[in-house]
Design a protein around this motif. Structure first.
Motif, PDB file in Angstrom:
ATOM      1  N   GLN A  35      40.365  26.510   0.514  1.00  0.00           N
ATOM      2  CA  GLN A  35      41.033  27.449   1.407  1.00  0.00           C
ATOM      3  C   GLN A  35      42.523  27.524   1.119  1.00  0.00           C
ATOM      4  N   TYR A  36      43.109  26.396   0.796  1.00  0.00           N
ATOM      5  CA  TYR A  36      44.546  26.367   0.543  1.00  0.00           C
ATOM      6  C   TYR A  36      44.884  26.813  -0.872  1.00  0.00           C
ATOM      7  N   GLU A  37      44.136  26.345  -1.833  1.00  0.00           N
ATOM      8  CA  GLU A  37      44.444  26.706  -3.216  1.00  0.00           C
ATOM      9  C   GLU A  37      44.155  28.186  -3.479  1.00  0.00           C
ATOM     10  N   GLY A  38      43.183  28.739  -2.766  1.00  0.00           N
ATOM     11  CA  GLY A  38      42.842  30.150  -2.969  1.00  0.00           C
ATOM     12  C   GLY A  38      43.690  31.104  -2.164  1.00  0.00           C
ATOM     13  N   SER A  39      44.572  30.568  -1.315  1.00  0.00           N
ATOM     14  CA  SER A  39      45.345  31.438  -0.425  1.00  0.00           C
ATOM     15  C   SER A  39      46.712  31.803  -0.981  1.00  0.00           C
ATOM     16  N   VAL A  40      47.099  31.226  -2.121  1.00  0.00           N
ATOM     17  CA  VAL A  40      48.415  31.503  -2.687  1.00  0.00           C
ATOM     18  C   VAL A  40      48.316  32.711  -3.606  1.00  0.00           C
ATOM     19  N   GLU A  41      48.950  33.801  -3.194  1.00  0.00           N
ATOM     20  CA  GLU A  41      48.964  35.020  -3.996  1.00  0.00           C
ATOM     21  C   GLU A  41      50.410  35.332  -4.356  1.00  0.00           C
ATOM     22  N   ILE A  42      50.683  35.390  -5.649  1.00  0.00           N
ATOM     23  CA  ILE A  42      52.049  35.592  -6.123  1.00  0.00           C
ATOM     24  C   ILE A  42      52.065  36.697  -7.163  1.00  0.00           C
ATOM     25  N   ASP A  43      53.017  37.587  -7.036  1.00  0.00           N
ATOM     26  CA  ASP A  43      53.198  38.667  -8.007  1.00  0.00           C
ATOM     27  C   ASP A  43      53.464  38.053  -9.378  1.00  0.00           C
ATOM     28  N   ILE A  91      55.784  26.350  -2.190  1.00  0.00           N
ATOM     29  CA  ILE A  91      56.194  25.242  -1.333  1.00  0.00           C
ATOM     30  C   ILE A  91      56.003  25.604   0.134  1.00  0.00           C
ATOM     31  N   HIS A  92      56.356  26.819   0.496  1.00  0.00           N
ATOM     32  CA  HIS A  92      56.206  27.264   1.890  1.00  0.00           C
ATOM     33  C   HIS A  92      54.733  27.233   2.299  1.00  0.00           C
ATOM     34  N   ARG A  93      53.847  27.669   1.422  1.00  0.00           N
ATOM     35  CA  ARG A  93      52.419  27.670   1.742  1.00  0.00           C
ATOM     36  C   ARG A  93      51.893  26.251   1.922  1.00  0.00           C
ATOM     37  N   CYS A  94      52.365  25.325   1.086  1.00  0.00           N
ATOM     38  CA  CYS A  94      51.928  23.932   1.229  1.00  0.00           C
ATOM     39  C   CYS A  94      52.411  23.328   2.546  1.00  0.00           C
ATOM     40  N   LEU A  95      53.601  23.701   2.978  1.00  0.00           N
ATOM     41  CA  LEU A  95      54.171  23.131   4.197  1.00  0.00           C
ATOM     42  C   LEU A  95      53.651  23.788   5.467  1.00  0.00           C
ATOM     43  N   PHE A  96      53.456  25.105   5.426  1.00  0.00           N
ATOM     44  CA  PHE A  96      53.131  25.830   6.653  1.00  0.00           C
ATOM     45  C   PHE A  96      51.754  26.482   6.649  1.00  0.00           C
ATOM     46  N   GLY A  97      51.127  26.539   5.466  1.00  0.00           N
ATOM     47  CA  GLY A  97      49.744  26.979   5.382  1.00  0.00           C
ATOM     48  C   GLY A  97      49.517  28.455   5.611  1.00  0.00           C
ATOM     49  N   PRO A  98      48.312  28.916   5.288  1.00  0.00           N
ATOM     50  CA  PRO A  98      47.903  30.287   5.585  1.00  0.00           C
ATOM     51  C   PRO A  98      47.480  30.396   7.046  1.00  0.00           C
ATOM     52  N   GLU A  99      47.242  31.607   7.491  1.00  0.00           N
ATOM     53  CA  GLU A  99      46.741  31.826   8.848  1.00  0.00           C
ATOM     54  C   GLU A  99      45.219  31.854   8.819  1.00  0.00           C
ATOM     55  N   PHE A 100      44.606  31.298   9.855  1.00  0.00           N
ATOM     56  CA  PHE A 100      43.149  31.262   9.964  1.00  0.00           C
ATOM     57  C   PHE A 100      42.737  31.880  11.294  1.00  0.00           C
ATOM     58  N   GLU A 101      41.554  32.466  11.312  1.00  0.00           N
ATOM     59  CA  GLU A 101      41.047  33.041  12.553  1.00  0.00           C
ATOM     60  C   GLU A 101      40.737  31.942  13.566  1.00  0.00           C
ATOM     61  N   ASP A 102      40.118  30.883  13.111  1.00  0.00           N
ATOM     62  CA  ASP A 102      39.778  29.745  13.970  1.00  0.00           C
ATOM     63  C   ASP A 102      40.430  28.489  13.419  1.00  0.00           C
ATOM     64  N   PHE A 103      40.978  27.691  14.298  1.00  0.00           N
ATOM     65  CA  PHE A 103      41.670  26.464  13.927  1.00  0.00           C
ATOM     66  C   PHE A 103      42.926  26.800  13.118  1.00  0.00           C
ATOM     67  N   SER A 104      44.060  26.387  13.628  1.00  0.00           N
ATOM     68  CA  SER A 104      45.326  26.665  12.972  1.00  0.00           C
ATOM     69  C   SER A 104      45.477  25.819  11.711  1.00  0.00           C
ATOM     70  N   HIS A 105      46.526  26.098  10.972  1.00  0.00           N
ATOM     71  CA  HIS A 105      46.850  25.303   9.784  1.00  0.00           C
ATOM     72  C   HIS A 105      46.939  23.828  10.134  1.00  0.00           C
ATOM     73  N   TRP A 106      47.593  23.493  11.250  1.00  0.00           N
ATOM     74  CA  TRP A 106      47.789  22.090  11.591  1.00  0.00           C
ATOM     75  C   TRP A 106      46.533  21.459  12.159  1.00  0.00           C
ATOM     76  N   ASP A 107      45.666  22.248  12.766  1.00  0.00           N
ATOM     77  CA  ASP A 107      44.352  21.728  13.146  1.00  0.00           C
ATOM     78  C   ASP A 107      43.602  21.274  11.900  1.00  0.00           C
ATOM     79  N   ARG A 108      43.687  22.071  10.869  1.00  0.00           N
ATOM     80  CA  ARG A 108      42.991  21.767   9.633  1.00  0.00           C
ATOM     81  C   ARG A 108      43.651  20.608   8.884  1.00  0.00           C
TER      82      ARG A 108
END
Length: 204
Positions: free
Chosen positions: A70-78, A91-108
């Motif tokens: 979920q995390y490795e597949g969520s990084v999209e860069i031009d 770095i921002h994605r690793c620290l703050f994560g993507p958004e999820f419909e259920d369970f937040s980044h920090w829940d996960r």
């Protein structure tokens, strides 16, 4: 060995099992988790878990891989993004994560780190974590190397730089989750930005 490799589990079935595992782990924790607890979080019969996975250990290994995907597949860069911008995004994605419909980044992340604490006694989970950390470190190192080649970054040891940033990310997560230091990710983000990335850029 699992009865069925990840690719053989229908995607919808796999997602339901894995998300049910999230819910059960959040309620019961890893040590007290039973397959029955996961089954109670599913609309499908519990037998579908036993059909695809050889018990709790096998399921947890696949679950850990699911979190990481979920995390490795969520990084999209031009593809044309400048190295500094790409580092910011990764770095921002690793620290703050993507958004999820259920369970937040920090829940996960809470579940992720609970499994991490058990990895010292679990060879398979330790292997999965090491591979994941290697990919995070490698992706950051690669961007630093590209920036050096393009002349926008100073000539530094890219591998050591990648390792240091990866370590800072992990430490920030641990401070927030284990020590309840809510500002740790934001503090670390500002520190990496100011003390590492700004100094990495070659002066004109």
């Amino acid at each position: 060995m699992s009865k069925s490799g990840t690719g053989d589990v229908p995607p919808d079935t796999r997602e339901e099992i894995m998300e049910a595992t999230f819910r059960a782990l959040s309620k019961h924790g890893y040590s007290n988790l039973r397959m029955r607890d996961i089954g109670e979080e599913m609309e499908m019969t519990r037998q579908v878990i036993h059909y695809h996975y050889d018990g709790k250990y096998d399921l947890m290994s696949h679950f850990l891989e699911y979190i990481i995907e979920q995390y490795e597949g969520s990084v999209e860069i031009d593809g044309d993004a400048p190295p500094r911008e790409e580092l910011d995004v990764r770095i921002h994605r690793c620290l703050f994560g993507p958004e999820f419909e259920d369970f937040s980044h920090w829940d996960r992340m809470k579940v992720y780190h609970e499994l991490f604490t058990h990895a010292q006694n679990d060879e398979r989970h330790r292997e999965i974590f090491n591979e994941h950390y290697g990919r995070i470190r490698g992706s950051i190192t690669e961007v630093v190397e590209d920036g050096i080649e393009q002349g926008v970054f100073r000539d530094v040891d890219a591998e050591r730089m990648g390792q240091m940033i990866t370590d800072l990310i992990h430490a920030a997560r641990g401070r927030k989750l284990s020590l309840d230091q809510e500002d740790a990710p934001e503090q670390t983000w500002r520190s990496i930005d100011e003390f590492i990335l700004d100094s990495l850029v070659r002066e004109e």
